[in-house]
Design a protein around this motif. Structure first.
Motif, PDB file in Angstrom:
ATOM      1  N   LYS A 221       0.832  -1.197   0.000  1.00 27.59           N
ATOM      2  CA  LYS A 221       0.000   0.000   0.000  1.00 27.59           C
ATOM      3  C   LYS A 221       0.877   1.260   0.000  1.00 27.59           C
ATOM      4  CE  LYS A 221      -4.110   1.710   2.279  1.00 27.59           C
ATOM      5  NZ  LYS A 221      -4.796   1.741   3.568  1.00 27.59           N
ATOM      6  N   LEU A 222       1.904   1.219   0.850  1.00 27.54           N
ATOM      7  CA  LEU A 222       2.806   2.366   0.913  1.00 27.54           C
ATOM      8  C   LEU A 222       3.590   2.478  -0.400  1.00 27.54           C
ATOM      9  CD1 LEU A 222       3.570   4.477   3.175  1.00 27.54           C
ATOM     10  CD2 LEU A 222       5.707   3.215   3.349  1.00 27.54           C
ATOM     11  N   GLY A 223       3.966   1.329  -0.933  1.00 27.61           N
ATOM     12  CA  GLY A 223       4.692   1.304  -2.204  1.00 27.61           C
ATOM     13  C   GLY A 223       3.882   1.977  -3.304  1.00 27.61           C
ATOM     14  N   ASP A 224       2.584   1.649  -3.343  1.00 25.50           N
ATOM     15  CA  ASP A 224       1.714   2.255  -4.365  1.00 25.50           C
ATOM     16  C   ASP A 224       1.638   3.765  -4.198  1.00 25.50           C
ATOM     17  OD1 ASP A 224       1.306  -0.229  -5.353  1.00 25.50           O
ATOM     18  OD2 ASP A 224      -0.706  -0.499  -4.497  1.00 25.50           O
ATOM     19  N   ALA A 225       1.462   4.194  -2.932  1.00 27.24           N
ATOM     20  CA  ALA A 225       1.371   5.630  -2.667  1.00 27.24           C
ATOM     21  C   ALA A 225       2.660   6.322  -3.094  1.00 27.24           C
ATOM     22  CB  ALA A 225       1.098   5.869  -1.181  1.00 27.24           C
ATOM     23  N   TYR A 226       3.768   5.656  -2.835  1.00 27.68           N
ATOM     24  CA  TYR A 226       5.079   6.222  -3.181  1.00 27.68           C
ATOM     25  C   TYR A 226       5.211   6.355  -4.699  1.00 27.68           C
ATOM     26  CZ  TYR A 226      10.179   6.414  -3.630  1.00 27.68           C
ATOM     27  OH  TYR A 226      11.458   6.765  -3.957  1.00 27.68           O
ATOM     28  N   GLY A 229       3.542   9.110  -6.288  1.00 22.12           N
ATOM     29  CA  GLY A 229       4.139  10.411  -6.011  1.00 22.12           C
ATOM     30  C   GLY A 229       3.562  11.130  -4.800  1.00 22.12           C
ATOM     31  N   SER A 230       2.765  10.388  -3.928  1.00 28.14           N
ATOM     32  CA  SER A 230       2.169  11.064  -2.766  1.00 28.14           C
ATOM     33  C   SER A 230       3.236  11.356  -1.722  1.00 28.14           C
ATOM     34  CB  SER A 230       1.102  10.195  -2.104  1.00 28.14           C
ATOM     35  OG  SER A 230       0.344   9.538  -3.063  1.00 28.14           O
ATOM     36  N   GLU A 231       2.982  12.374  -0.933  1.00 25.76           N
ATOM     37  CA  GLU A 231       3.812  12.686   0.226  1.00 25.76           C
ATOM     38  C   GLU A 231       3.534  11.608   1.273  1.00 25.76           C
ATOM     39  OE1 GLU A 231       6.551  14.720   2.340  1.00 25.76           O
ATOM     40  OE2 GLU A 231       5.896  15.272   0.310  1.00 25.76           O
ATOM     41  N   LEU A 232       4.563  10.968   1.806  1.00 26.21           N
ATOM     42  CA  LEU A 232       4.331   9.922   2.811  1.00 26.21           C
ATOM     43  C   LEU A 232       4.425  10.543   4.196  1.00 26.21           C
ATOM     44  CD1 LEU A 232       6.528   7.081   1.229  1.00 26.21           C
ATOM     45  CD2 LEU A 232       4.101   7.569   0.840  1.00 26.21           C
ATOM     46  N   ASP A 233       3.261  10.794   4.817  1.00 28.60           N
ATOM     47  CA  ASP A 233       3.309  11.463   6.119  1.00 28.60           C
ATOM     48  C   ASP A 233       3.464  10.452   7.261  1.00 28.60           C
ATOM     49  OD1 ASP A 233       0.826  10.336   6.358  1.00 28.60           O
ATOM     50  OD2 ASP A 233      -0.285  12.215   6.063  1.00 28.60           O
TER      51      ASP A 233
END
Ligand code: GDP
Length: 665
Positions: A221-226, A229-233
């Motif tokens: 899930k985090l990989g997809d967000a990354y 191009g999302s900011e990982l808060d």
């Protein structure tokens, strides 16, 4: 009626560690900070609150797994205490069974020690999600990086380094939280902590980047967000840490010094943030953790309240237990009424009116309940998977010291057996004396100490190894006719049996065809064989590794009965065991020894003299390690001998490995 606590707000966890890594000190600090304990007992002055009984205080090691409940950040935390000593395997197993997560405490100097390895592997088997707390970072020679590397190398774990140390050894003052970029620095008291922004340091920036990259790789899930191009808060990163921890894909690593009160609050925050709640447990036979479902709970420990009433520790899996509820004990089928229902806080208890799913507490008023029993709603019986315990390997003859004690001994022994499934009580066949069996010398010593605590003083013999017997060759087509004619109805049974070496304990196969032996008579024959295998021909030890097949038989229209077939089975088996090349088996232990290099030769020579075989040699934190297989019979008194031969610097742990052929006695 009060509702039980929402399962999502429960965290039930154990602290697992090598003896001396600091488990007791960490537990103490947790209880202090969560407000339960208002006095900071130090372990070495014998005042530790978690150590309940007189013995534990005297020994300074935690023997009995106690469950203690406290609160942190709006969550109910239950700390299940797990013992560090291998002799107390049953305690480790039962705690792993009832907890949802664990904190592994490592000594920051020694890193991963043999015992931590053993407990870690057991936790792997139960798929327990874990955090690691690298303790004692104030000590000279401590190295958080080395301990982390050992997690990877020795345990095959994937460490997620969430913190860096602020200062080293004497100057260790706090931790840098990589996710939030904050520095937590402790002053004098445990609660005296200051949090500020971490300094702009390239080392910190790099460590954070490594952590984020690791999470992006591990968590889809985090990989997809990354990739999007999302900011990982921070909340997203924390959620990813939680997911990979629960999935057992990685282990968050936290740092501290329990003695100097450093790092405990972040550890508690991590327990809440990353360890599972009962809602995260999947595949439970008891069904979802629904407070309104039929009750199902596991009895995992028996203890006695200060007033003398027996109390049973339970973990509730589904439904709710309330005072006055009726519950059935699945093993006995007996229905009983619960008396009081209690939460336990480090040695004190609080009456509550509900324990819901995921909750752990004590119930008073149950009779004839053993460790491992399932308690359920009488209308909806379920059987929880029972716990696995190894068979005892060491026995000692005990004799009551006085006449008065002799009368109380059976009750005291029954209580011991109910409380500890690795303790058994039997009778020495030759002399009729009572034999107590357990997992090792210290275990037996502690168990006998518990009898003394009960006011039952016993004299003990020399511990002796729990031998077994087996067979080395098959015997086929053995015919035994059992026939009695003593007036009245006679007894008749004829059996034809094959006996062959087999895997494991004992297997009985009914291979008769054509109904020559009715099924119930065949089953009775099997019971008779089992009776005979309880005491082998060589020394009256249990016989294992035997497969028995009933191939044929004869019945008499009036005189045949189950009892006659049982006798025939037993007599036939006794005759066959003698013909089948009986052999003696002895327990063999895996022993792991850590010694300074200069004593290695002495230790290896001594192992040779004890019929030991060395499996591997290694090096750890500048000391040498030896893993060997040694017959238990040769290890009686080894703790003392090893200390003597290494100027007190050698340590060892042992776990039962297997049974092996013993030399003729
Ligand atoms: P357990 O056997 O794992 O329960 O370990 P204990 O909590 O009894 O600790 C063993 C010894 O290490 C005791 O003498 C403690 O005072 C000491 N100890 C525990 N934590 C620390 C620590 O963070 N730093 C130092 N220097 N000593 C510690």
């Amino acid at each position: 009626m009060t509702r039980p606590v929402d399962p999502g707000r429960l965290r039930t966890f154990g602290i697992m560690a090598h003896v001396d890594a600091g488990k007791t000190t960490v537990s103490e600090r947790i209880l202090f900070l969560t407000g339960v304990n208002h006095r900071l007992g130090e372990v070495h002055d014998g005042a530790a609150t978690l150590d309940w009984t007189r013995q534990e205080r005297e020994r300074g090691i935690t023997i009995t797994a106690a469950a203690t409940t406290c609160t942190w950040a709006g969550h109910l935390l239950t700390l299940v205490d797990t013992p560090g000593h291998v002799d107390f395997t049953a305690e480790v197993e039962r705690s792993l069974r009832v907890l949802d997560g664990a904190v592994a405490v490592l000594d920051g100097v020694a890193g991963v020690e043999p015992q931590s390895e053993a407990v870690w592997r057991r936790a792997d088997r139960y798929a327990v999600p874990r955090l690691v707390f690298v303790n004692k970072l104030d000590r000279p020679g401590a190295d958080a990086g080395r301990a982390t590397a050992m997690l990877r190398e020795r345990l095959g774990a994937v460490p997620l380094v969430l913190q860096l140390p602020a200062g080293v050894e004497q100057a260790f003052t706090g931790v840098i939280d990589l996710l939030t970029g904050t520095a937590h620095v402790w002053g004098d008291g445990p609660a005296d902590v200051t949090v500020r922004d971490a300094p702009a340091d390239p080392v910190i920036a790099t460590a954070r980047a490594v952590l984020v990259e690791q999470l992006v790789d591990l968590d889809e899930k985090l990989g997809d967000a990354y990739l999007a191009g999302s900011e990982l808060d921070v909340p997203e990163l924390r959620a990813a840490v939680r997911r990979v921890t629960l999935a057992g894909r990685a282990v968050p690593v936290l740092l501290g010094s329990a003695l100097r009160n450093i790092g405990i609050q972040p550890l508690l925050d991590a327990v809440v943030a990353y360890l599972p709640s009962p809602l995260d447990a999947v595949g439970s036979v008891a069904g979802p953790p629904d407070p309104d479902a039929p009750a199902c709970a596991l009895a995992f420990k028996q203890t006695t309240l200060p007033g003398g009433q027996p109390m049973t520790f339970v973990r509730v899996y589904s439904g709710t237990l309330r005072p006055g509820d009726r519950v059935a004990v699945t093993r006995t089928g007996r229905t009983q009424r619960l008396g009081r229902v209690l939460l336990v806080h480090a040695g004190t208890t609080v009456d509550v009116d509900a324990i819901g799913p995921g909750g752990i507490g004590g119930v008073v008023g149950l009779r004839d309940v053993r460790t491992g029993d399932t308690l359920t709603d009488p209308d909806v019986p379920v059987l929880l998977e029972s716990m696995e315990f190894p068979d005892p390997v060491l026995s000692v003859v005990i004799e009551p010291a006085t006449r008065a004690v002799a009368d109380r001994l059976p009750v005291a022994l029954a209580r011991l057996v109910a409380a500890d499934p690795t303790v058994t009580v039997g009778t020495e066949e030759r002399t009729g004396r009572t034999v107590l069996s357990g997992m090792g010398e210290l275990h037996l010593e502690v168990t006998i100490g518990q009898l003394l605590d009960d006011g039952v003083r016993v004299a003990t013999g020399t511990p002796s190894v729990a031998y077994r017997e087996t067979i080395t060759r098959p015997v086929t087509g053995h015919v035994h006719r059992f026939s009695r004619q003593t007036g009245g109805p006679g007894q008749f049974a004829q059996v034809v049996l094959d006996l062959a070496p087999g895997e494991g304990g004992f297997r009985f196969v009914d291979a008769t065809t054509g109904g020559r032996v009715p099924r119930s008579f065949a089953a009775a024959t099997g019971l008779g064989v089992r009776d005979a295998l309880a005491a082998g021909p060589l020394g009256g030890f249990p016989v294992v590794g035997v497969q028995v097949t009933l191939t044929d038989g004869l019945t008499h229209p009036q005189d045949s009965s189950e009892a006659a077939f049982r006798s025939a089975g037993a007599r036939a088996a006794r005759e066959m065991l003698v013909l089948a090349g009986p052999a003696l088996l002895e327990p063999v232990m895996t022993v792991e020894i850590v010694v300074p290099a200069e004593f290695l030769g002495t230790v290896l020579g001594d192992l040779g003299a004890r019929r030991g075989t060395v499996a591997s040699l290694g090096e750890r934190s500048g000391a040498r390690t030896v893993t060997a297989r040694v017959p238990l019979a040769e290890l009686v008194g080894y703790a003392t001998d090893l200390r003597g031969g290494t100027q007190g610097r050698g340590t060892f742990t042992m776990t039962p490995a297997a049974y092996g052929r013993a030399p003729a006695r």
